[in-house]
Scaffold this motif. Sequence first.
Motif: not given
Length: 103
Positions: A7-11
């Motif tokens: 999820e980090n790349p989305n955030v």
Amino acid sequence: MVHAEKENPNVVVAYKTYHDKGFDVLGVSLDDKKKLWEKAIEKDGLTWTHVSDLKGWQNEATVLYGVKMVPTNYLIGPDGKIVAKNLREAELQSKLKEIFSKS
């Protein structure tokens, strides 16, 4: 289940898109090893503020807010009220677009 590293790349995209408009992120880590925590921040390019008491799942914020999974997120409005919880991928981008198109 979505893991934090997925999820980090989305955030990161959300942060880069909306930070100048007022969106901010506070990362609360459940790590218990400082070096691994710092390495993950650097590896994923997480440029916002991060905190950890290095107590793992006994982290005071985790206990206080009843966090049971990682990642958990809360979208909090300027008034301090929770707007949404645990938005992932397109849901997060859509909600931020909705919020910031009004301002």
